[in-house]
Design a protein around this motif. Structure first.
Motif, PDB file in Angstrom:
ATOM      1  N   UNK A   5       0.868  -1.181   0.000  1.00 35.74           N
ATOM      2  CA  UNK A   5       0.000   0.000   0.000  1.00 35.74           C
ATOM      3  C   UNK A   5       0.904   1.230   0.000  1.00 35.74           C
ATOM      4  N   UNK A   6       0.603   2.171  -0.863  1.00 31.20           N
ATOM      5  CA  UNK A   6       1.387   3.415  -0.905  1.00 31.20           C
ATOM      6  C   UNK A   6       0.820   4.369   0.132  1.00 31.20           C
ATOM      7  N   UNK A   7       1.665   4.778   1.079  1.00 31.52           N
ATOM      8  CA  UNK A   7       1.229   5.665   2.147  1.00 31.52           C
ATOM      9  C   UNK A   7       1.155   7.116   1.707  1.00 31.52           C
ATOM     10  N   UNK A   8       0.666   7.980   2.598  1.00 31.38           N
ATOM     11  CA  UNK A   8       0.566   9.403   2.283  1.00 31.38           C
ATOM     12  C   UNK A   8       1.937  10.052   2.119  1.00 31.38           C
ATOM     13  N   UNK A   9       2.996   9.324   2.528  1.00 31.34           N
ATOM     14  CA  UNK A   9       4.357   9.810   2.334  1.00 31.34           C
ATOM     15  C   UNK A   9       4.970   9.274   1.044  1.00 31.34           C
ATOM     16  N   UNK A  10       4.161   8.517   0.269  1.00 37.87           N
ATOM     17  CA  UNK A  10       4.629   7.976  -1.003  1.00 37.87           C
ATOM     18  C   UNK A  10       5.411   6.681  -0.885  1.00 37.87           C
ATOM     19  N   UNK A  16      -0.282  -4.771   6.715  1.00 36.57           N
ATOM     20  CA  UNK A  16      -0.237  -4.834   8.181  1.00 36.57           C
ATOM     21  C   UNK A  16       0.484  -3.646   8.793  1.00 36.57           C
ATOM     22  N   UNK A  17       1.312  -2.964   7.990  1.00 38.54           N
ATOM     23  CA  UNK A  17       2.084  -1.830   8.512  1.00 38.54           C
ATOM     24  C   UNK A  17       1.606  -0.492   7.957  1.00 38.54           C
ATOM     25  N   UNK A  18       0.516  -0.506   7.237  1.00 39.69           N
ATOM     26  CA  UNK A  18       0.104   0.706   6.532  1.00 39.69           C
ATOM     27  C   UNK A  18      -0.961   1.533   7.249  1.00 39.69           C
ATOM     28  N   UNK A  23       2.162   0.482  14.405  1.00 46.45           N
ATOM     29  CA  UNK A  23       2.686  -0.597  13.576  1.00 46.45           C
ATOM     30  C   UNK A  23       3.535  -0.033  12.428  1.00 46.45           C
ATOM     31  N   UNK A  24       3.114   1.091  11.897  1.00 40.78           N
ATOM     32  CA  UNK A  24       3.875   1.730  10.816  1.00 40.78           C
ATOM     33  C   UNK A  24       5.246   2.170  11.319  1.00 40.78           C
ATOM     34  N   UNK A  25       5.282   2.781  12.494  1.00 41.29           N
ATOM     35  CA  UNK A  25       6.549   3.215  13.087  1.00 41.29           C
ATOM     36  C   UNK A  25       7.456   2.019  13.349  1.00 41.29           C
ATOM     37  N   UNK A  26       6.880   0.944  13.867  1.00 39.98           N
ATOM     38  CA  UNK A  26       7.636  -0.281  14.133  1.00 39.98           C
ATOM     39  C   UNK A  26       8.213  -0.829  12.832  1.00 39.98           C
TER      40      UNK A  26
END
Length: 196
Positions: A5-10, A16-18, A23-26
């Motif tokens: 998944x492409x996040x808002x930061x590109x 599971x981390x999006x 979880x994203x920070x981890x």
């Protein structure tokens, strides 16, 4: 089918981390990075055991509580835990209160100290690093165990460890960089420096 998944930061991350910020920070800073220090590795083995049957997000949210309850995962201190400590832990709502896992953590601390006579926990665990690592395009392609995680599980059990099954040990190997199961295309693929 890609599971990225492409996040808002590109940046591309697995599903599971999006979503969840913790979880994203981890995922962005810790997961898959090499751990080569005994206390930190013992913490990961302990938390992976507590995670068995639960989601990692639950454990991550409780990690600071676990650290406080388990003497920052210092195996020398935990090895001396008494029945009073076990009672305290069973009454600590901030952690996962499962008697067998609590006893396993104390037992594994003792086994960690014993392993120092054979070169130590870190070298022991890292000796099971495979010759190659998976190159998954999707989450479905990521194995849940490997010949090396089966061998590590057996070897740790022989040294007196418990709650170290092959699936739990594969999750540990992923978490500490022994294998790289970041999806191909993820911004974290290859970031450990262990695998190029």
């Amino acid at each position: 089918m890609s599971s990225l998944i492409i996040g808002d930061d590109g940046l591309k991350r697995p599903s599971w981390a999006a979503q969840d910020p913790q979880m994203r920070e981890y995922y962005d800073t810790e997961w898959g990075m090499p751990i080569r220090e005994e206390q930190a590795l013992f913490e990961r083995i302990s938390l992976e055991a507590f995670q068995s049957g639960l989601s990692w997000a639950i454990i991550l949210r409780k990690r600071e509580n676990f650290r406080a309850a388990f003497a920052n995962f210092d195996p020398e201190l935990i090895a001396r835990f008494t029945d009073t400590d076990i009672d305290r832990l069973m009454n600590d709502a901030g952690i996962v209160r499962y008697n067998r896992k609590i006893l396993a953590t104390i037992n594994n601390a003792k086994a960690t100290l014993q392993l120092r006579e054979k070169g130590g926990l870190v070298d022991f665990v890292w000796s099971f690093k495979p010759i190659e690592t998976p190159q998954p395009q999707s989450l479905e392609e990521i194995p849940t165990q490997s010949p090396e995680s089966v061998a590590l599980s057996k070897a740790l059990k022989k040294e007196g460890f418990s709650f170290v099954g092959p699936t739990t040990m594969f999750a540990l190997m992923e978490a500490i960089g022994i294998v790289d199961t970041h999806l191909m295309g993820s911004h974290r693929r290859g970031s450990s420096g262990v695998w190029v």
